[in-house]
Design an enzyme around this catalytic site. Structure first.
Site, PDB file in Angstrom:
ATOM      1  N   MET A   1      -9.290  -1.526   8.440  1.00  0.00           N
ATOM      2  CA  MET A   1      -9.484  -2.945   8.728  1.00  0.00           C
ATOM      3  C   MET A   1     -10.970  -3.269   8.831  1.00  0.00           C
ATOM      4  O   MET A   1     -11.467  -3.658   9.881  1.00  0.00           O
ATOM      5  CB  MET A   1      -8.742  -3.332  10.001  1.00  0.00           C
ATOM      6  CG  MET A   1      -7.266  -2.945   9.973  1.00  0.00           C
ATOM      7  SD  MET A   1      -6.392  -3.535   8.513  1.00  0.00           S
ATOM      8  CE  MET A   1      -5.902  -5.146   9.087  1.00  0.00           C
ATOM      9  N   ARG A   2     -11.658  -3.059   7.729  1.00  0.00           N
ATOM     10  CA  ARG A   2     -13.070  -3.367   7.746  1.00  0.00           C
ATOM     11  C   ARG A   2     -13.488  -3.815   6.351  1.00  0.00           C
ATOM     12  O   ARG A   2     -13.137  -3.168   5.356  1.00  0.00           O
ATOM     13  CB  ARG A   2     -13.852  -2.136   8.165  1.00  0.00           C
ATOM     14  CG  ARG A   2     -15.272  -2.430   8.369  1.00  0.00           C
ATOM     15  CD  ARG A   2     -16.037  -1.495   9.219  1.00  0.00           C
ATOM     16  NE  ARG A   2     -17.440  -1.851   9.089  1.00  0.00           N
ATOM     17  CZ  ARG A   2     -18.048  -2.702   9.875  1.00  0.00           C
ATOM     18  NH1 ARG A   2     -17.422  -3.242  10.881  1.00  0.00           N
ATOM     19  NH2 ARG A   2     -19.313  -3.004   9.669  1.00  0.00           N
TER      20      ARG A   2
ATOM     21  N   ASN B   1      -6.011   0.186  -2.175  1.00  0.00           N
ATOM     22  CA  ASN B   1      -5.742  -0.366  -0.847  1.00  0.00           C
ATOM     23  C   ASN B   1      -4.268  -0.741  -0.786  1.00  0.00           C
ATOM     24  O   ASN B   1      -3.679  -1.136  -1.794  1.00  0.00           O
ATOM     25  CB  ASN B   1      -6.591  -1.636  -0.651  1.00  0.00           C
ATOM     26  CG  ASN B   1      -6.320  -2.326   0.667  1.00  0.00           C
ATOM     27  OD1 ASN B   1      -6.256  -1.688   1.722  1.00  0.00           O
ATOM     28  ND2 ASN B   1      -6.157  -3.647   0.628  1.00  0.00           N
TER      29      ASN B   1
ATOM     30  N   HIS C   1      -1.755  -3.433   1.037  1.00  0.00           N
ATOM     31  CA  HIS C   1      -1.843  -4.710   1.750  1.00  0.00           C
ATOM     32  C   HIS C   1      -0.434  -5.244   1.991  1.00  0.00           C
ATOM     33  O   HIS C   1       0.413  -5.207   1.091  1.00  0.00           O
ATOM     34  CB  HIS C   1      -2.660  -5.707   0.921  1.00  0.00           C
ATOM     35  CG  HIS C   1      -2.817  -7.028   1.613  1.00  0.00           C
ATOM     36  ND1 HIS C   1      -3.705  -7.219   2.656  1.00  0.00           N
ATOM     37  CD2 HIS C   1      -2.183  -8.204   1.424  1.00  0.00           C
ATOM     38  CE1 HIS C   1      -3.595  -8.469   3.092  1.00  0.00           C
ATOM     39  NE2 HIS C   1      -2.679  -9.088   2.356  1.00  0.00           N
TER      40      HIS C   1
ATOM     41  N   ASP D   1      -8.914  -8.082  -0.838  1.00  0.00           N
ATOM     42  CA  ASP D   1      -7.488  -8.081  -1.173  1.00  0.00           C
ATOM     43  C   ASP D   1      -7.203  -8.623  -2.579  1.00  0.00           C
ATOM     44  O   ASP D   1      -6.215  -9.326  -2.810  1.00  0.00           O
ATOM     45  CB  ASP D   1      -6.681  -8.860  -0.116  1.00  0.00           C
ATOM     46  CG  ASP D   1      -6.764  -8.198   1.256  1.00  0.00           C
ATOM     47  OD1 ASP D   1      -6.922  -6.964   1.308  1.00  0.00           O
ATOM     48  OD2 ASP D   1      -6.683  -8.919   2.270  1.00  0.00           O
TER      49      ASP D   1
HETATM   50  C1  GAR Z   1      -0.255  -1.719   7.025  1.00  0.00           C
HETATM   51  O1  GAR Z   1       0.773  -2.657   7.141  1.00  0.00           O
HETATM   52  C2  GAR Z   1      -1.188  -2.066   5.882  1.00  0.00           C
HETATM   53  O2  GAR Z   1      -0.534  -2.656   4.813  1.00  0.00           O
HETATM   54  C3  GAR Z   1      -2.105  -3.055   6.564  1.00  0.00           C
HETATM   55  O3  GAR Z   1      -2.341  -2.521   7.821  1.00  0.00           O
HETATM   56  C4  GAR Z   1      -1.179  -1.788   8.241  1.00  0.00           C
HETATM   57  C5  GAR Z   1      -1.641  -0.421   8.665  1.00  0.00           C
HETATM   58  O4  GAR Z   1      -0.569   0.294   9.231  1.00  0.00           O
HETATM   59  N1  GAR Z   1      -3.322  -3.236   5.823  1.00  0.00           N
HETATM   60  C6  GAR Z   1      -3.978  -4.393   5.755  1.00  0.00           C
HETATM   61  O5  GAR Z   1      -3.629  -5.407   6.341  1.00  0.00           O
HETATM   62  C7  GAR Z   1      -5.218  -4.364   4.884  1.00  0.00           C
HETATM   63  N2  GAR Z   1      -5.588  -5.685   4.476  1.00  0.00           N
HETATM   64  P1  GAR Z   1      -0.659   1.840   9.420  1.00  0.00           P
HETATM   65  O6  GAR Z   1      -1.985   2.118  10.141  1.00  0.00           O
HETATM   66  O7  GAR Z   1       0.515   2.189  10.275  1.00  0.00           O
HETATM   67  O8  GAR Z   1      -0.625   2.494   8.076  1.00  0.00           O
END
Ligand code: GAR
Length: 248
Positions: free
Chosen positions: A112-113, A129, A131, A167
């Site tokens: 998340m960066r 990535n 998403h 994204d």
């Molecule tokens: C996941 O849902 C991923 O798709 C999202 O963060 C979550 C991480 O979960 N990513 C984003 O939002 C990126 N833009 P996790 O740490 O349990 O894998």
């Protein structure tokens, strides 16, 4: 010696234990929080006997994903962005760490960066990535809440190549889930996450095998996968079995 006619289908990909990936691969996974997608990747690699050298990098000291990786004996690196004077300095340190590892692929799995354009220039074509939405709908945060507010019938997750635009980037694969009348954010996000855990390994292994090629900005499957076990055959779109559970 096995004759070609009765050889196991996997012999098509030649190699011993890790025939599905060709040879040992180096995978860098970047996480910030819970790390469930990292765990899904690792479990899929273990289940299929893939030989992977892992590097798990987190920008958050409290990341459960980082702790989990340590517990499982994977190489880890904590790069706390608060320890750096600027975004550029953090990105430079992260890029140096990754370059030193020489990964075949970098996976952003809940990282998340926002990274700077200079960073992407160093990893062009090497980074994906995951998403939690059907991009290009709902880039950014709170994707499930926004999907519910809009009353969409379909939602899901996307694995895409990373480009400087947040994204965006060529789509590798997507998973579609239905949105049900009684869904709240929690229920919907759990349904999407279940699909993320299937989508990310499938896309990662297909890319590492070299089964996909980027042509005119689109990822296309360019090699037959008919000899792979069904659960590993790449599908550009996965559909959640409950998609039609509650037709309106
Ligand atoms: C996941 O849902 C991923 O798709 C999202 O963060 C979550 C991480 O979960 N990513 C984003 O939002 C990126 N833009 P996790 O740490 O349990 O894998």
């Amino acid at each position: 010696m096995t004759s070609p006619s009765n050889a196991h289908p996997s012999s098509h990909y030649a190699g011993a234990k890790n025939w599905l990936l060709g040879h040992r691969k180096r995978l860098a996974v970047l996480v910030s929080g819970r790390g469930s997608n990292l765990q899904a990747l690792y479990q899929s690699a273990s289940a299929h006997g893939f030989a992977i050298d892992w590097l798990i990098v987190s920008n958050q000291k409290e990341s459960y994903g980082l702790a989990w990786a340590l517990e499982h004996g994977l190489s880890t690196q904590l790069l706390n962005h608060r320890d750096f004077d600027s975004r550029e300095a953090f990105d430079q340190a992260l890029a140096d760490q990754l370059k030193a590892f020489e990964p075949d692929l970098v996976v952003l799995a809940g990282f998340m960066r926002v990274l700077s354009p200079a960073f992407f220039a160093r990893f062009q074509g090497l980074m994906i990535n995951i998403h939690p939405s059907l991009l290009p709908s709902y880039p950014g945060l709170q994707t499930h809440r926004r999907a519910l507010q809009d009353g969409v019938a379909f939602h899901g997750a996307t694995v895409h190549s990373v480009t400087p635009e947040l994204d965006h980037g060529p789509i590798v694969a997507q998973a579609v889930v239905g949105v049900h009348a009684e869904d709240d954010e929690y229920v919907l996000s759990a349904r999407v996450l279940e699909m993320e855990h299937r989508l990310l390994p499938m896309a990662t292994w297909a890319l590492l095998r070299g089964d996909l090629q980027l042509q005119k900005g689109r990822w296309l499957l360019t090699r037959s996968q008919s000899n792979l076990p069904q659960e590993l055959q790449f599908s550009q779109c996965l559909v959640h079995p409950l998609l039609n559970a509650n037709p309106i």
